[in-house]
Motif scaffolding. Structure first.
Motif, PDB file in Angstrom:
ATOM      1  N   PHE A 274     -74.136 -38.722 -68.194  1.00  0.00           N
ATOM      2  CA  PHE A 274     -75.081 -39.633 -67.554  1.00  0.00           C
ATOM      3  C   PHE A 274     -75.738 -40.471 -68.652  1.00  0.00           C
ATOM      4  O   PHE A 274     -76.392 -39.918 -69.546  1.00  0.00           O
ATOM      5  CB  PHE A 274     -76.149 -38.853 -66.797  1.00  0.00           C
ATOM      6  N   ILE A 275     -75.554 -41.783 -68.566  1.00  0.00           N
ATOM      7  CA  ILE A 275     -76.088 -42.680 -69.594  1.00  0.00           C
ATOM      8  C   ILE A 275     -77.053 -43.664 -68.943  1.00  0.00           C
ATOM      9  O   ILE A 275     -76.676 -44.402 -68.029  1.00  0.00           O
ATOM     10  CB  ILE A 275     -74.963 -43.441 -70.319  1.00  0.00           C
ATOM     11  N   GLU A 276     -78.278 -43.670 -69.418  1.00  0.00           N
ATOM     12  CA  GLU A 276     -79.304 -44.543 -68.854  1.00  0.00           C
ATOM     13  C   GLU A 276     -79.150 -45.962 -69.401  1.00  0.00           C
ATOM     14  O   GLU A 276     -79.402 -46.210 -70.584  1.00  0.00           O
ATOM     15  CB  GLU A 276     -80.690 -43.992 -69.177  1.00  0.00           C
ATOM     16  N   ARG A 277     -78.714 -46.872 -68.533  1.00  0.00           N
ATOM     17  CA  ARG A 277     -78.596 -48.281 -68.894  1.00  0.00           C
ATOM     18  C   ARG A 277     -79.822 -49.037 -68.400  1.00  0.00           C
ATOM     19  O   ARG A 277     -80.727 -48.459 -67.807  1.00  0.00           O
ATOM     20  CB  ARG A 277     -77.306 -48.867 -68.302  1.00  0.00           C
ATOM     21  N   GLU A 278     -79.832 -50.372 -68.605  1.00  0.00           N
ATOM     22  CA  GLU A 278     -81.015 -51.164 -68.282  1.00  0.00           C
ATOM     23  C   GLU A 278     -81.393 -51.097 -66.798  1.00  0.00           C
ATOM     24  O   GLU A 278     -82.553 -50.930 -66.444  1.00  0.00           O
ATOM     25  CB  GLU A 278     -80.798 -52.621 -68.689  1.00  0.00           C
ATOM     26  N   LYS A 279     -80.402 -51.212 -65.917  1.00  0.00           N
ATOM     27  CA  LYS A 279     -80.703 -51.294 -64.492  1.00  0.00           C
ATOM     28  C   LYS A 279     -80.011 -50.222 -63.654  1.00  0.00           C
ATOM     29  O   LYS A 279     -80.123 -50.228 -62.425  1.00  0.00           O
ATOM     30  CB  LYS A 279     -80.310 -52.672 -63.968  1.00  0.00           C
ATOM     31  N   PHE A 296     -64.647 -36.880 -56.248  1.00  0.00           N
ATOM     32  CA  PHE A 296     -66.066 -36.539 -56.407  1.00  0.00           C
ATOM     33  C   PHE A 296     -66.883 -37.801 -56.682  1.00  0.00           C
ATOM     34  O   PHE A 296     -67.928 -38.034 -56.073  1.00  0.00           O
ATOM     35  CB  PHE A 296     -66.224 -35.542 -57.556  1.00  0.00           C
ATOM     36  N   ALA A 297     -66.384 -38.652 -57.588  1.00  0.00           N
ATOM     37  CA  ALA A 297     -67.092 -39.889 -57.933  1.00  0.00           C
ATOM     38  C   ALA A 297     -67.156 -40.836 -56.747  1.00  0.00           C
ATOM     39  O   ALA A 297     -68.189 -41.468 -56.484  1.00  0.00           O
ATOM     40  CB  ALA A 297     -66.396 -40.568 -59.117  1.00  0.00           C
ATOM     41  N   LYS A 298     -66.072 -40.924 -56.018  1.00  0.00           N
ATOM     42  CA  LYS A 298     -66.005 -41.837 -54.869  1.00  0.00           C
ATOM     43  C   LYS A 298     -66.950 -41.395 -53.757  1.00  0.00           C
ATOM     44  O   LYS A 298     -67.642 -42.231 -53.151  1.00  0.00           O
ATOM     45  CB  LYS A 298     -64.570 -41.889 -54.342  1.00  0.00           C
ATOM     46  N   LYS A 299     -67.006 -40.119 -53.497  1.00  0.00           N
ATOM     47  CA  LYS A 299     -67.790 -39.598 -52.379  1.00  0.00           C
ATOM     48  C   LYS A 299     -69.291 -39.610 -52.656  1.00  0.00           C
ATOM     49  O   LYS A 299     -70.102 -39.842 -51.746  1.00  0.00           O
ATOM     50  CB  LYS A 299     -67.329 -38.180 -52.045  1.00  0.00           C
ATOM     51  N   HIS A 300     -69.661 -39.392 -53.922  1.00  0.00           N
ATOM     52  CA  HIS A 300     -71.083 -39.157 -54.196  1.00  0.00           C
ATOM     53  C   HIS A 300     -71.767 -40.167 -55.129  1.00  0.00           C
ATOM     54  O   HIS A 300     -72.982 -40.261 -55.140  1.00  0.00           O
ATOM     55  CB  HIS A 300     -71.267 -37.762 -54.802  1.00  0.00           C
ATOM     56  N   PHE A 301     -70.974 -40.921 -55.909  1.00  0.00           N
ATOM     57  CA  PHE A 301     -71.602 -41.757 -56.936  1.00  0.00           C
ATOM     58  C   PHE A 301     -71.047 -43.179 -56.991  1.00  0.00           C
ATOM     59  O   PHE A 301     -70.950 -43.771 -58.068  1.00  0.00           O
ATOM     60  CB  PHE A 301     -71.486 -41.074 -58.308  1.00  0.00           C
ATOM     61  N   ASN A 302     -70.695 -43.718 -55.831  1.00  0.00           N
ATOM     62  CA  ASN A 302     -70.291 -45.126 -55.735  1.00  0.00           C
ATOM     63  C   ASN A 302     -69.190 -45.496 -56.731  1.00  0.00           C
ATOM     64  O   ASN A 302     -69.176 -46.591 -57.286  1.00  0.00           O
ATOM     65  CB  ASN A 302     -71.505 -46.049 -55.993  1.00  0.00           C
ATOM     66  N   GLY A 303     -68.289 -44.570 -56.950  1.00  0.00           N
ATOM     67  CA  GLY A 303     -67.271 -44.814 -57.960  1.00  0.00           C
ATOM     68  C   GLY A 303     -65.881 -44.450 -57.498  1.00  0.00           C
ATOM     69  O   GLY A 303     -65.545 -44.571 -56.317  1.00  0.00           O
ATOM     70  N   LEU A 318     -82.693 -41.430 -64.189  1.00  0.00           N
ATOM     71  CA  LEU A 318     -81.804 -40.503 -64.886  1.00  0.00           C
ATOM     72  C   LEU A 318     -82.031 -39.078 -64.397  1.00  0.00           C
ATOM     73  O   LEU A 318     -81.072 -38.345 -64.106  1.00  0.00           O
ATOM     74  CB  LEU A 318     -82.054 -40.600 -66.398  1.00  0.00           C
ATOM     75  N   GLU A 319     -83.278 -38.686 -64.266  1.00  0.00           N
ATOM     76  CA  GLU A 319     -83.606 -37.328 -63.812  1.00  0.00           C
ATOM     77  C   GLU A 319     -83.098 -37.067 -62.397  1.00  0.00           C
ATOM     78  O   GLU A 319     -82.507 -36.016 -62.123  1.00  0.00           O
ATOM     79  CB  GLU A 319     -85.124 -37.116 -63.859  1.00  0.00           C
ATOM     80  N   GLU A 320     -83.302 -38.036 -61.497  1.00  0.00           N
ATOM     81  CA  GLU A 320     -82.853 -37.876 -60.112  1.00  0.00           C
ATOM     82  C   GLU A 320     -81.327 -37.813 -60.030  1.00  0.00           C
ATOM     83  O   GLU A 320     -80.774 -37.054 -59.222  1.00  0.00           O
ATOM     84  CB  GLU A 320     -83.385 -39.029 -59.257  1.00  0.00           C
ATOM     85  N   SER A 321     -80.646 -38.601 -60.847  1.00  0.00           N
ATOM     86  CA  SER A 321     -79.174 -38.616 -60.840  1.00  0.00           C
ATOM     87  C   SER A 321     -78.615 -37.264 -61.256  1.00  0.00           C
ATOM     88  O   SER A 321     -77.679 -36.740 -60.642  1.00  0.00           O
ATOM     89  CB  SER A 321     -78.659 -39.709 -61.781  1.00  0.00           C
ATOM     90  N   VAL A 322     -79.201 -36.685 -62.286  1.00  0.00           N
ATOM     91  CA  VAL A 322     -78.744 -35.380 -62.765  1.00  0.00           C
ATOM     92  C   VAL A 322     -79.056 -34.295 -61.732  1.00  0.00           C
ATOM     93  O   VAL A 322     -78.218 -33.413 -61.472  1.00  0.00           O
ATOM     94  CB  VAL A 322     -79.393 -35.044 -64.122  1.00  0.00           C
ATOM     95  N   LYS A 323     -80.244 -34.357 -61.128  1.00  0.00           N
ATOM     96  CA  LYS A 323     -80.597 -33.376 -60.096  1.00  0.00           C
ATOM     97  C   LYS A 323     -79.611 -33.414 -58.932  1.00  0.00           C
ATOM     98  O   LYS A 323     -79.189 -32.378 -58.412  1.00  0.00           O
ATOM     99  CB  LYS A 323     -82.015 -33.637 -59.593  1.00  0.00           C
ATOM    100  N   LYS A 324     -79.260 -34.614 -58.518  1.00  0.00           N
ATOM    101  CA  LYS A 324     -78.298 -34.769 -57.424  1.00  0.00           C
ATOM    102  C   LYS A 324     -76.963 -34.132 -57.795  1.00  0.00           C
ATOM    103  O   LYS A 324     -76.350 -33.411 -56.998  1.00  0.00           O
ATOM    104  CB  LYS A 324     -78.111 -36.246 -57.101  1.00  0.00           C
ATOM    105  N   SER A 330     -73.007 -26.886 -55.976  1.00  0.00           N
ATOM    106  CA  SER A 330     -72.960 -25.680 -55.128  1.00  0.00           C
ATOM    107  C   SER A 330     -71.987 -25.857 -53.965  1.00  0.00           C
ATOM    108  O   SER A 330     -71.411 -24.880 -53.471  1.00  0.00           O
ATOM    109  CB  SER A 330     -74.359 -25.349 -54.598  1.00  0.00           C
ATOM    110  N   ASN A 331     -71.779 -27.108 -53.546  1.00  0.00           N
ATOM    111  CA  ASN A 331     -70.828 -27.382 -52.455  1.00  0.00           C
ATOM    112  C   ASN A 331     -69.381 -27.266 -52.919  1.00  0.00           C
ATOM    113  O   ASN A 331     -68.471 -27.186 -52.095  1.00  0.00           O
ATOM    114  CB  ASN A 331     -71.050 -28.779 -51.888  1.00  0.00           C
TER     115      ASN A 331
END
Length: 340
Positions: A274-279, A296-303, A318-324, A330-331
């Motif tokens: 996880f890399i914190e960019r400007e926006k 996994f990326a497609k389903k959960h992280f717009n990728g 950044l904190e919320e992204s890692v928590k998610k 667990s799933n």
């Protein structure tokens, strides 16, 4: 791709290149070794065939790629140049499957009336082009363009410089043949490139042995202070904040391949960074075996991306992204704990 369909596309590829006077070749934004290797290999072949193509990159790219043959001809797009593609007869887009991968250059691409060809190995390409070469069975777009060229009238124009660029693309997009490289065809292509006289040891050294001191310190910091291992999920992740990037004077490409390091941990089959960019938060994923980082990326992280190598992003902190991410694991505990 069916053989007959492939042959018909090759004929169209040859025809459009022969007819075009103004040819533009473009990679994706934040271009990696596969993107730059692919566009330069095609540039060299077309130059050798008597054409005068231009290579326009949507943005800057890592310094460790700028040693490559004919690199100095690559033009970096400036959004003030609104007419950069307006007079193109032919645009050949390489190594991306979505308009968003062109960044600020996307509008220029859409507005251009040029005939468009897409050459890519990522899944589910958007409807961006008139002629599409898309096949996820290739290790890289570089391997794909090699296959296209050797089946076309341009084969005779493949020289050592072209082969060097193609090998760079294959090597970097497979993590030095550690993933996306189980098809014997990939190694047959490498054998042919070696016959062209490429210096694979030099190529490796140029890519992996010329990092800056700051980049090495950033890597050390990321592994010591930014990495977490969750053995119950066979997963590890790295967090790099905007402050980290500033403290270690990050340059374009400095975090390339950081995501692969956690997979060296015994028992780890899934990694993320996880890399914190400007926006936004940029995220990369890697996996081993049957666990699909791409899904996994497609389903959960717009990728999305390949089965074992993918990326995504979020607009949360950044904190919320890692928590998610951690909560989602667990799933997938059962899948992650299956034997490779």
């Amino acid at each position: 791709m069916l053989i007959k369909d492939f042959q018909n596309k090759i004929k169209e590829f040859e025809l459009k290149i022969s007819e075009a006077e103004k040819i533009f070749i473009i990679p994706h934004i934040n271009a990696d070794g596969d993107a730059i290797g692919s566009v330069l290999s095609l540039y060299i072949v077309l130059k050798n065939a008597g054409k005068n193509p231009r290579v326009i990159s949507p943005g800057n790219y890592p310094g460790f790629l700028k040693w490559m043959p004919d690199n100095d001809i690559i033009e970096v797009f400036n959004k003030k140049d609104k007419d950069v593609l307006s007079d193109a007869d032919l645009i050949i887009a390489m190594d991306f499957n979505a308009l968003s991968r062109l960044g600020n250059m996307s509008e220029n691409y859409i507005n251009s009336k040029a005939y468009k060809i897409l050459i890519d190995h990522h899944p589910e390409p958007e409807n961006l082009s008139d002629l599409v070469f898309s096949d996820i069975s290739y290790s890289s777009t570089a391997e794909f363009i090699y296959d296209i060229l050797i089946n076309s009238k341009f084969e005779k124009h493949i020289n050592k410089d072209c082969a060097t660029c193609i090998y760079t693309g294959i090597m970097t997009d497979t993590g030095c043949f550690s993933f996306n490289s189980s098809n014997p065809r990939t190694f047959k292509v490498v054998a042919e490139l070696l016959k062209k006289g490429i210096d694979k040891n030099m190529i490796f050294s140029k890519i992996y042995d010329e990092f800056s001191f700051n980049r090495m310190k950033l890597l050390g910091h990321a592994l010591l202070n930014g990495m977490t291992f969750l053995p119950e999920y066979k997963t590890a992740y790295i967090v790099i904040s905007a402050k980290d990037r500033k403290n270690f004077k990050e340059e374009i490409g400095d975090t390339e391949n950081f995501v692969n390091y956690p997979l060296s941990i015994s028992g780890c089959i899934f990694s993320a960074i996880f890399i914190e960019r400007e926006k936004f938060i940029k995220i990369s994923f890697r996996s081993k075996g049957d666990f699909s980082a791409g899904e996994f990326a497609k389903k959960h992280f717009n990728g999305g991306g390949h089965k074992n190598a993918s990326g995504g992003e979020t607009n949360t902190s950044l904190e919320e992204s890692v928590k998610k991410f951690v909560k989602l694991l667990s799933n997938y505990k059962e899948q992650l704990n299956r034997r490779l």
